[in-house]
Enzyme design. Sequence first.
Site, PDB file in Angstrom:
ATOM      1  N   THR A  28       7.106  -2.964  -7.939  1.00  0.00           N
ATOM      2  CA  THR A  28       8.063  -3.204  -6.855  1.00  0.00           C
ATOM      3  C   THR A  28       7.304  -3.461  -5.555  1.00  0.00           C
ATOM      4  OG1 THR A  28       9.691  -1.772  -7.920  1.00  0.00           O
ATOM      5  CG2 THR A  28       9.960  -2.117  -5.557  1.00  0.00           C
ATOM      6  N   GLY A  29       7.844  -4.357  -4.737  1.00  0.00           N
ATOM      7  CA  GLY A  29       7.226  -4.610  -3.433  1.00  0.00           C
ATOM      8  C   GLY A  29       6.937  -6.084  -3.248  1.00  0.00           C
ATOM      9  N   SER A  30       6.357  -6.409  -2.098  1.00  0.00           N
ATOM     10  CA  SER A  30       6.155  -7.831  -1.773  1.00  0.00           C
ATOM     11  C   SER A  30       5.106  -8.471  -2.685  1.00  0.00           C
ATOM     12  CB  SER A  30       5.764  -7.989  -0.305  1.00  0.00           C
ATOM     13  OG  SER A  30       4.570  -7.282  -0.032  1.00  0.00           O
ATOM     14  N   ASP A  85       1.445  -3.924 -10.602  1.00  0.00           N
ATOM     15  CA  ASP A  85       2.141  -3.456  -9.396  1.00  0.00           C
ATOM     16  C   ASP A  85       1.164  -3.401  -8.228  1.00  0.00           C
ATOM     17  OD1 ASP A  85       4.086  -2.447  -7.721  1.00  0.00           O
ATOM     18  OD2 ASP A  85       4.269  -0.513  -8.738  1.00  0.00           O
ATOM     19  N   LYS A  98       1.413   5.216  -3.562  1.00  0.00           N
ATOM     20  CA  LYS A  98       2.466   4.236  -3.747  1.00  0.00           C
ATOM     21  C   LYS A  98       3.779   4.836  -3.256  1.00  0.00           C
ATOM     22  CE  LYS A  98       2.854   1.954  -7.489  1.00  0.00           C
ATOM     23  NZ  LYS A  98       3.227   0.849  -6.605  1.00  0.00           N
ATOM     24  N   GLY A  99       4.784   3.988  -3.205  1.00  0.00           N
ATOM     25  CA  GLY A  99       6.108   4.485  -2.837  1.00  0.00           C
ATOM     26  C   GLY A  99       6.565   4.023  -1.478  1.00  0.00           C
ATOM     27  N   GLU A 107       8.144   3.713 -10.951  1.00  0.00           N
ATOM     28  CA  GLU A 107       6.831   3.060 -11.083  1.00  0.00           C
ATOM     29  C   GLU A 107       5.896   3.929 -11.919  1.00  0.00           C
ATOM     30  OE1 GLU A 107       6.824   0.576  -6.873  1.00  0.00           O
ATOM     31  OE2 GLU A 107       5.906   2.541  -6.917  1.00  0.00           O
ATOM     32  N   LYS A 125      -5.692  -2.545   1.817  1.00  0.00           N
ATOM     33  CA  LYS A 125      -5.243  -1.327   1.129  1.00  0.00           C
ATOM     34  C   LYS A 125      -6.396  -0.408   0.713  1.00  0.00           C
ATOM     35  CE  LYS A 125      -0.981  -2.937   1.207  1.00  0.00           C
ATOM     36  NZ  LYS A 125      -0.142  -3.245   0.089  1.00  0.00           N
TER      37      LYS A 125
HETATM   38  C1  5RP Z   1       6.775   0.366  -3.795  1.00  0.00           C
HETATM   39  C2  5RP Z   1       5.302   0.404  -3.865  1.00  0.00           C
HETATM   40  C3  5RP Z   1       4.553  -0.836  -3.517  1.00  0.00           C
HETATM   41  O1  5RP Z   1       3.705  -1.158  -4.561  1.00  0.00           O
HETATM   42  C4  5RP Z   1       3.749  -0.600  -2.271  1.00  0.00           C
HETATM   43  O2  5RP Z   1       4.617  -0.151  -1.239  1.00  0.00           O
HETATM   44  C5  5RP Z   1       3.027  -1.881  -1.835  1.00  0.00           C
HETATM   45  O3  5RP Z   1       3.953  -2.830  -1.421  1.00  0.00           O
HETATM   46  P1  5RP Z   1       3.537  -4.271  -0.951  1.00  0.00           P
HETATM   47  O4  5RP Z   1       3.080  -5.033  -2.149  1.00  0.00           O
HETATM   48  O5  5RP Z   1       4.814  -4.812  -0.346  1.00  0.00           O
HETATM   49  O6  5RP Z   1       2.446  -4.138   0.077  1.00  0.00           O
HETATM   50  O7  5RP Z   1       4.697   1.389  -4.203  1.00  0.00           O
HETATM   51  O8  5RP Z   1       7.352   1.617  -4.065  1.00  0.00           O
END
Ligand code: 5RP
Length: 222
Positions: A28-30, A85, A98-99, A107, A125
């Site tokens: 989940t996420g961008s 992910d 995460k989260g 997840e 990151k």
């Molecule tokens: C969602 C997550 C996402 O993997 C985390 O927040 C990273 O998000 P993004 O790819 O938008 O930077 O853990 O619960």
Amino acid sequence: MTQDEMKQKVAEAALKYVKADTIVGVGTGSTANMFIDALAGMKNDIIGTVASSEATAERLQGHGIPVLELNEALSQVDSLSVYIDGADEFDSGKNLTKGGGGALTREKIVAAASDAFICIVDESKKVDHLGAFPLPVEVIPMAGALVANVARDLGGKPVLREGFMTDNGNIIIDVHGLTITDARGLEDHLNSIPGVVTNGIFSHQGADVVLMGTPDGVETIE
Ligand code: 5RP
């Protein structure tokens, strides 16, 4: 290269970990969204996917990619071949936090059901110690104050994620100000508090491979 361009590169690079005729776990996420868009080109090669959130399921279905419930998937196969992910942070041991999107519990479940976790991130990151990103903890609502007190005892500053409910009907408490030197120990400690569903440290379910986007291309950390 922008952060989004680096995310796009790692999302595309993750396709090489997708095996034909298997079921794929999807995060989940961008960054995961970019992976989903890339996976659409392979939708006829795989049996299907298991989604880590309602939002991910909706995006997968929008591309016509089959989405199975995890229980249904595990009645067909022993395990998912791979879980792909993003993350909010990762350290040199491939422990993650995460989260940020609030989907941490599903997840972690889907990651645990998969043979390998491929984490797709841009270079922002990478950290020496987890904890600069506030640590999300999914909590059954009646235990909110109890969990907040324990977080304060640990030296953190708990903040309720206002107006947010997880896909499981729970609250998220984001714990600010932790410097996490023992990721596994803290993951276990927080998870032992009654009312905690899970927390955003992925040490037991850490990444097997991190694909990190940099301005020079994708770095593979194994
Ligand atoms: C969602 C997550 C996402 O993997 C985390 O927040 C990273 O998000 P993004 O790819 O938008 O930077 O853990 O619960």
